[in-house]
Design a protein around this motif. Structure first.
Motif, PDB file in Angstrom:
ATOM      1  N   CYS A  91       0.854  -1.184   0.000  1.00  8.75           N
ATOM      2  CA  CYS A  91       0.000   0.000   0.000  1.00  8.75           C
ATOM      3  C   CYS A  91       0.896   1.242   0.000  1.00  8.75           C
ATOM      4  O   CYS A  91       2.009   1.213   0.533  1.00  8.75           O
ATOM      5  N   PRO A  92       0.445   2.347  -0.570  1.00  4.82           N
ATOM      6  CA  PRO A  92       1.237   3.579  -0.519  1.00  4.82           C
ATOM      7  C   PRO A  92       1.633   3.919   0.919  1.00  4.82           C
ATOM      8  O   PRO A  92       0.837   3.751   1.848  1.00  4.82           O
ATOM      9  N   PHE A  93       2.870   4.380   1.091  1.00  4.00           N
ATOM     10  CA  PHE A  93       3.359   4.679   2.443  1.00  4.00           C
ATOM     11  C   PHE A  93       4.384   5.796   2.383  1.00  4.00           C
ATOM     12  O   PHE A  93       4.931   6.121   1.327  1.00  4.00           O
ATOM     13  N   LYS A 121      -0.598   1.961  -6.577  1.00  4.64           N
ATOM     14  CA  LYS A 121      -1.054   3.351  -6.621  1.00  4.64           C
ATOM     15  C   LYS A 121      -2.342   3.427  -7.434  1.00  4.64           C
ATOM     16  O   LYS A 121      -2.373   3.028  -8.597  1.00  4.64           O
ATOM     17  N   HIS A 122      -3.384   3.960  -6.815  1.00  2.00           N
ATOM     18  CA  HIS A 122      -4.656   4.119  -7.507  1.00  2.00           C
ATOM     19  C   HIS A 122      -4.896   5.556  -7.957  1.00  2.00           C
ATOM     20  O   HIS A 122      -5.583   5.796  -8.949  1.00  2.00           O
ATOM     21  N   ASN A 123      -4.333   6.524  -7.227  1.00  2.00           N
ATOM     22  CA  ASN A 123      -4.640   7.924  -7.472  1.00  2.00           C
ATOM     23  C   ASN A 123      -3.360   8.749  -7.649  1.00  2.00           C
ATOM     24  O   ASN A 123      -2.313   8.407  -7.076  1.00  2.00           O
ATOM     25  N   PRO A 124      -3.414   9.828  -8.417  1.00  2.00           N
ATOM     26  CA  PRO A 124      -2.256  10.723  -8.541  1.00  2.00           C
ATOM     27  C   PRO A 124      -1.808  11.223  -7.166  1.00  2.00           C
ATOM     28  O   PRO A 124      -2.636  11.529  -6.308  1.00  2.00           O
TER      29      PRO A 124
END
Length: 347
Positions: free
Chosen positions: A106-108, A137-140
């Protein structure tokens, strides 16, 4: 495309070229050089095909995981160590692993503590099995970021070790960003094949080198290894970014405003040693500085310009007549193979 198909194509190409040149007046050295370059060009095309053609709108990019996959949470460097340690474990029951594991993060945004007493061998992350470590990554704006916190090591201090040490074939690391690192970030061990750094970013980092620490490079390849750097971004660093002694392909990668401050420094973006071969495609080199080869320094000509590269404002930090500014590849004899001029972006 399977590896045996690539090998078959290489053999057929070599045999055809050898027959064609048999009655030519070219020297043996020239003939071999042409053959090797054509073989490398074919191999490069096959290796990069899915990365080049998977970037269009709506394309299915194999390097990115499906959004339905569950990612693992990372809140510290220790968490990341544990996740990779679990992925390194062999299956029970004597099963032999042949498939690459997917490790989805997950983004961290975490901190990695660095000083003379805390950054030693137990803090580095060995990667011992084929695996694809990827930031989901799902979003900018989403990212997987490691900020290294602590003083910069002097060359006479033994306070820096590799952060990732790749010890297995088929290891891909995708979408990770490092900021303010103090030593080697990635080391590819001897004999490792098909390692990849994809969408990998390094900013504001050092690699002090010296007798008691490690080689002066943020990414280091050992002899008899192979690495691909795809869509990398390396900016504002204070060391050689790639110290290559293996067989490395650099594709669609940006080296900008890096500065090697050591005396007699060579190759701020890329330093290719005698046993290494670096193939560069569609990459840019801007505003890099070192004493020798401010963009790329090649020992015995082991760098191949495979096209669509550019370079601008790469300068030598030497003074007077000893200064050689080279927007391209500088060789040991001081000659420079220039690339076309970059049309600078705003980034």
């Amino acid at each position: 495309i399977k590896s045996n198909q690539i090998k078959s194509n290489q053999i057929k190409l070599y045999q055809t070229l050898e027959l064609g040149f048999r009655y030519n007046t070219l020297t043996t050295h020239t003939m071999k050089s042409i053959i090797q370059n054509l073989i490398r060009a074919l191999t490069l095309t096959l290796l990069l095909a899915k990365h080049i053609y998977a970037t269009g709108a709506g394309a299915d990019r194999d390097a990115s995981p499906p959004q339905s996959c569950q990612c693992q949470t990372v809140t510290s460097w220790t968490d990341l160590q544990i996740i990779i340690r679990e992925a390194n474990k062999s299956p029970t029951g004597g099963i032999v692993e042949v498939e690459q594991k997917k490790v989805i993060l997950c983004p961290f945004s975490i901190e990695k503590i660095h000083d003379a007493t805390t950054n030693h061998w137990k803090h580095f992350i060995p990667i011992k099995k084929p695996m694809h470590i990827v930031c989901q990554k799902h979003n900018p704006g989403e990212a997987c970021v490691v900020d290294v916190v602590g003083p910069t090591c002097r060359p006479d201090q033994n306070c820096g070790k590799q952060l990732f040490k790749i010890k297995s074939d088929d290891v891909f690391i995708e979408g990770i960003m490092f900021r303010n690192a103090k030593d080697n970030i990635v080391h590819v061990d001897p004999g490792v094949r098909n390692a990849k750094l994809i969408d990998f970013e390094i900013y504001g980092s050092y690699a002090p080198g010296g007798k008691k620490t490690s080689i002066d490079g943020l990414i280091v390849t050992a002899p008899d290894s192979s690495l691909q750097i795809l869509r990398g971004r390396f900016k504002w660093n204070f060391a050689t970014v790639l110290y290559n002694r293996g067989d490395t392909v650099v594709y669609d990668t940006q080296f900008k405003a890096n500065r090697n401050r050591r005396a007699d420094s060579k190759g701020t973006a890329i330093y290719n040693r005698m046993v290494g071969v670096t193939t560069i495609v569609s990459s840019s080199f801007e505003n890099n500085v070192s004493e020798n080869g401010p963009a790329i320094y090649a020992v015995e000509g082991g760098v191949m310009d495979a096209g669509m590269n550019c370079a601008s404002k790469n300068t030598s930090s030497k003074e007077g007549s000893a200064s050689v500014d080279c927007d391209g590849i500088e060789f040991e004899n001081g000659s420079c193979k220039t690339f076309k001029t970059c049309i600078s972006a705003s980034s």
